[in-house]
Motif scaffolding. Structure first.
Motif, short mmCIF file in Angstrom:
data_model
loop_
_atom_site.label_atom_id
_atom_site.label_comp_id
_atom_site.label_asym_id
_atom_site.label_seq_id
_atom_site.Cartn_x
_atom_site.Cartn_y
_atom_site.Cartn_z
N GLY A 237 60.73 31.36 30.25
CA GLY A 237 61.33 30.59 31.34
C GLY A 237 62.35 31.41 32.12
O GLY A 237 62.55 32.60 31.86
N PRO A 238 63.01 30.78 33.09
CA PRO A 238 63.95 31.49 33.95
C PRO A 238 65.15 32.10 33.22
O PRO A 238 65.62 33.16 33.63
N GLU A 239 65.61 31.47 32.14
CA GLU A 239 66.76 32.07 31.42
C GLU A 239 66.34 33.40 30.79
O GLU A 239 67.06 34.40 30.85
N TRP A 240 65.17 33.37 30.17
CA TRP A 240 64.61 34.59 29.56
C TRP A 240 64.49 35.68 30.62
O TRP A 240 64.92 36.82 30.42
N ALA A 241 63.93 35.32 31.77
CA ALA A 241 63.70 36.33 32.82
C ALA A 241 65.00 36.79 33.45
O ALA A 241 65.13 37.96 33.85
N ALA A 242 65.98 35.88 33.55
CA ALA A 242 67.26 36.26 34.15
C ALA A 242 67.91 37.38 33.34
O ALA A 242 68.43 38.35 33.91
N ALA A 243 67.83 37.26 32.02
CA ALA A 243 68.45 38.27 31.17
C ALA A 243 67.77 39.63 31.34
O ALA A 243 68.41 40.67 31.24
N ILE A 244 66.49 39.62 31.62
CA ILE A 244 65.75 40.88 31.74
C ILE A 244 65.87 41.48 33.14
O ILE A 244 66.09 42.67 33.31
N THR A 245 65.71 40.62 34.15
CA THR A 245 65.65 41.12 35.54
C THR A 245 67.02 41.33 36.16
O THR A 245 67.15 42.06 37.14
N GLY A 246 68.03 40.65 35.61
CA GLY A 246 69.36 40.71 36.22
C GLY A 246 69.53 39.69 37.34
O GLY A 246 70.60 39.60 37.94
N LEU A 247 68.51 38.90 37.63
CA LEU A 247 68.65 37.86 38.66
C LEU A 247 69.35 36.65 38.04
O LEU A 247 69.42 36.53 36.81
N SER A 248 69.82 35.72 38.87
CA SER A 248 70.35 34.48 38.32
C SER A 248 69.19 33.50 38.13
O SER A 248 68.14 33.63 38.78
N VAL A 249 69.40 32.51 37.24
CA VAL A 249 68.38 31.48 37.03
C VAL A 249 68.08 30.78 38.36
O VAL A 249 66.94 30.49 38.69
N GLU A 250 69.12 30.56 39.12
CA GLU A 250 68.95 29.86 40.40
C GLU A 250 68.06 30.65 41.37
O GLU A 250 67.20 30.09 42.05
N GLU A 251 68.28 31.97 41.43
CA GLU A 251 67.43 32.79 42.29
C GLU A 251 65.96 32.67 41.91
O GLU A 251 65.08 32.56 42.77
N ILE A 252 65.72 32.68 40.61
CA ILE A 252 64.33 32.61 40.14
C ILE A 252 63.75 31.23 40.44
O ILE A 252 62.62 31.10 40.93
N GLU A 253 64.53 30.19 40.21
CA GLU A 253 64.06 28.81 40.48
C GLU A 253 63.74 28.64 41.97
O GLU A 253 62.72 28.05 42.33
N THR A 254 64.61 29.12 42.82
CA THR A 254 64.40 28.95 44.27
C THR A 254 63.13 29.66 44.73
O THR A 254 62.33 29.10 45.47
#
Ligand SMILES: Nc1nc2c(c(=O)[nH]1)N[C@H]1C(S)=C(S)[C@@H](COP(=O)(O)OP(=O)(O)OC[C@H]3O[C@@H](n4cnc5c(=O)[nH]c(N)nc54)[C@H](O)[C@@H]3O)O[C@H]1N2
Ligand SMILES: Nc1nc2c(c(=O)[nH]1)N[C@H]1C(S)=C(S)[C@@H](COP(=O)(O)OP(=O)(O)OC[C@H]3O[C@@H](n4cnc5c(=O)[nH]c(N)nc54)[C@H](O)[C@@H]3O)O[C@H]1N2
Ligand code: SF4
Ligand SMILES: [Mo]
Length: 698
Positions: free
Chosen positions: A267-284
């Protein structure tokens, strides 16, 4: 008032190694000199636009430093000392030396080496006819496309896709891992048109704030090599929020349920930790994709030049299947149109003479090969003679320390056929002067668009410059290669044969029509009749070794490739000793190493710099403009710091390719890059390099 009559423009195609392959018009002076180049307005992809560096082509074609005569080395290797000789003398000497190399170590000791300095199918590929006629060592072309093509074809089964002009009909254009403003400006033409006419939004995924990203509505600056994590999280959200097109996947994909299940933990939390993006950026980002049927993914090369690049490309391409975007006009994922043309180049390349048992040496490992690495030599004899056309390995190939050592070998006989005295030509024993595209005939097929184009000879070549085909044909005649009808054909004869044999009429038609639009119809382009695999299904779970991409057998750590889209941490992940990840992105005013000889491009680019995040710079005590060293186990490069917020912490970007001599210690950026083969079919991970940084002086 007298109306000045403009001379008619001549037609051509840009020959450079660029996905756009622009249809160009050439304005000549009354004396027959090139004045300026324009994009053809009536070519619907070029749409009247070409990049600035090619518009100024007069500067490159009429450059005072053009090579004009054959030359023989008179000083030590690399000394730059040469004396003029005649073509006859040059060809005789090459013949004698190639024969001697063959007599001593067999025909495999000769290694013809080329790349895409010209994309013309005659002038680029004829060298393979010499190779095949003589049984010389094969070359596996790994500089550029391997990871991107393998990753895309892994899913779709073919190197085709939606019509790239449909970007203009899209409502959400996702420009992923390509700096289109710099590297293929026409993508922007169509994306901006979508914005103006349809209110489309543009998203850009890159590892620094590029000129392309500055034009985007959504800019995602991720950690290099983490694209697959972003793609997985986007797909997770599509499944989670009801945007996944299950009916489409049931008909067109292999294992949608398995994919959905696999993505539950991504999910977005997992990806946020890897990509450096925020969860919100990924969700949007995911929400835009999920709610926009006409989402067009323009997938570039840049994000695949990593040791996990194949996986990143495949993962990104999967999104358009989960969301069902491929069904819609202006939707789907496009990377390259290479598969649509089906041009028969067998006579240019002398395929009938090809022996598939002969070793294919990995061009990216030229450094290892020339320094006698047994594995890189595939257990065979050393390379003791080379003919090089259309490429500048002393600058563009990885592991430069080895490349330099290799080309400095006194027992290596090197012939470089070039337009300029490049750093590779400087290492040659014989330098031959080459024509530029307006000085010879050739045919071009596009990768980022859909045309076959003809580029006729328009002006006379300067001095004694001669086309690649001439050198190949002369050498085959002198060396006594295996016979083939096409050994004596002119470029026009080759083009005519190729077109006839491929069902496109002949040269007469292409010359009249200027280009042939080869885009298949909507249903085929959008895979509505099925994807390229025999069962018509897209592969979320590809059988990696059976991906129908060009390859020379399994390479790299292919056993470790994830079965389904996933983040695959790369072996060169930053460490305590080498904590930064270096990305060697293209410069806008150079094209690889081409144009780094023109004044205007050099002036626009300034000097080589390393872009660092302000916080990283502060920690290292580095100020704007300081001289710094980038260093790893492969070597050390000295250049100046450019500090700002446009890169993330931990990432360092150096745009190139600059000549090695423009760096303070004379070591070019490829001193640092590696030539290990990327899984599963090889390729060079130019944007995936671990380095340490230290300050040298203010
Ligand atoms: N002006 C100019 N034009 C060129 C070239 C040039 O050198 N200069 N080169 C030509 C050639 S040979 C080719 S193959 C094409 C290539 O053109 P592109 O497809 O654009 O590929 P690259 O130029 O390798 O890199 C593009 C972008 O990828 C980004 N990137 C690097 N690593 C990652 C990553 O891990 N993730 C993501 N999301 N982005 C990443 C880089 O920062 C860069 O902005 O361009 C051609 N056109
Ligand atoms: N660090 C780093 N290194 C890279 C890359 C990167 O992004 N970062 N990109 C990689 C990529 S994608 C590629 S494709 C390679 C490309 O690298 P190269 O293959 O070297 O490509 P170019 O610099 O475009 O062209 C090389 C030479 O071809 C010559 N040439 C052009 N036309 C002709 C012709 O008709 N006849 C002859 N005889 N010569 C001709 C030009 O004068 C030029 O010197 O570089 C790779 N190297
Ligand atoms: S955009 Fe690419 S194809 Fe078009 S003129 Fe420039 S280098 Fe050539
Ligand atoms: Mo490339």
């Amino acid at each position: 008032m007298n109306k000045t009559v403009k001379p008619p423009r001549k037609f051509s195609a840009c020959p450079h190694d660029c996905p756009s392959t622009c249809a160009v018009e050439v304005e000549l002076s009354p004396e027959g000199r090139v004045k300026r180049l324009f994009g053809a307005k009536d070519n619907t992809y070029t749409a009247g636009v070409i990049c600035a560096k090619v518009a100024r082509y007069a500067e490159r074609i009429h450059h005072p430093d053009r090579l004009l005569h054959p030359m023989r080395r008179t000083g030590p290797k690399g000394s730059g000392q040469f004396a003029r000789i005649s073509w006859e003398e040059a060809l005789d000497e090459i013949t004698q030396r190639f024969k001697a190399a063959e007599a001593a170590n067999g025909s495999l000791a000769v290694w013809p080496y080329y790349y895409a300095g010209t994309m013309g199918l005659v002038q680029r590929d004829s060298i393979n006819r010499l190779r095949n006629a003589k049984g010389y060592s094969g070359m596996y072309g790994t500089f550029c496309t391997n990871m991107a093509w393998t990753g895309y074809i892994a899913g779709t089964g073919s190197l085709t896709g939606p019509d790239p002009r449909e970007i203009a009909l899209s409502d959400f254009v996702v420009i992923w891992g390509t700096n289109a403003v710099a590297t293929q400006v026409n993508v922007m033409t169509h994306a901006i048109k979508a914005r103006k006419t349809r209110g489309a939004k543009i998203a850009v995924v890159d590892v620094y704030r590029t000129e392309t990203m500055k034009q985007a509505d959504i800019g995602l600056v991720i950690k290099p090599g983490t694209d697959a994590a972003l793609a997985c999280a986007v797909m997770h959200i599509l499944f989670r929020d009801g945007y996944a097109d299950r009916a489409y996947m049931a008909r067109y994909a292999d294992v949608p349920e398995e994919l959905e299940d696999h993505l539950k933990t991504r999910g977005p939390e997992w990806a946020a930790a890897i990509t450096g993006l925020s969860v919100e950026e990924i969700e949007t980002f995911a929400h835009h994709i999920g709610t926009t049927q006409r989402t067009f993914f323009r997938l570039g090369y840049g994000f695949t030049r990593s040791r996990n690049g194949v996986v990143s490309m495949h993962a990104a391409s999967c999104i358009a299947v989960v969301g069902g975007h491929y069904q819609y006009e202006g939707g789907g994922a496009f990377h390259n149109n290479g598969g649509i043309f089906k041009l028969d180049t067998s006579m240019v390349q002398g395929e009938a003479l090809h022996d598939s048992q002969i070793r294919k040496l990995d061009m990216s490992q030229v450094g290892r090969i020339l320094t006698g690495d047994a594995e890189a030599l595939m257990g065979g004899p050393p390379v003791t003679a080379m003919l090089i056309q259309n490429t500048n390995p002393m600058s563009v190939a990885p592991e430069q320390e080895l490349v330099k050592k290799g080309f400095a070998r006194e027992d290596l006989f090197t012939v470089v056929h070039e337009q300029f005295m490049t750093e590779t030509a400087e290492m040659a024993d014989i330098v031959l002067p080459a024509t530029q595209f307006l000085e010879h005939d050739d045919i071009y097929k596009a990768g980022g668009q859909q045309s076959i184009l003809f580029g006729p000879k328009i002006i006379e070549a300067p001095g004694e410059a001669r086309e690649n085909l001439y050198v190949v044909n002369e050498l085959i005649a002198r060396l006594g290669g295996a016979p083939l009808d096409s050994h004596e054909w002119s470029a026009r004869e080759h083009v005519d044969w190729m077109l006839q044999a491929s069902g496109y009429g002949g040269l007469e038609r292409l010359e009249r029509e200027r280009w042939i639009d080869c885009q298949p119809g909507f249903e085929e382009s959008h895979y509505l009749n099925g994807f390229g695999y025999p069962d018509g299904r897209f592969r979320f779970k590809p059988d990696w070794l059976k991906v129908p991409a060009p390859n020379a057998g399994p390479m790299g750590p292919w056993q470790d490739l994830p079965a389904l889209p996933d983040y695959w941490e790369t072996p060169e992940h930053p460490s305590a000793e080498e904590p930064f990840r270096l990305v060697t992105a293209p410069a806008r005013s150079f094209l690889n190493s081409s144009f780094n000889e023109t004044e205007s491009s050099l002036k626009k680019e300034g000097k080589p710099v390393a872009m660092l995040h302000a916080d990283d710079a502060q920690q290292l005590g580095i100020a704007q403009g300081d001289l710094i060293a980038l260093q790893n186990t492969r070597g050390e490069v000295h250049l100046h710091a450019a500090i700002g917020e446009h890169v993330r912490q931990g990432t360092v970007v150096s745009e190139g390719l600059w000549p090695n001599k423009c760096f303070v210690n004379g070591n070019g950026i490829n001193t640092l890059t590696g030539a290990d083969q990327v899984a599963p079919f090889g390729g060079a991970a130019f944007h995936d390099t671990r380095v340490a940084i230290r300050k040298l002086s203010n």
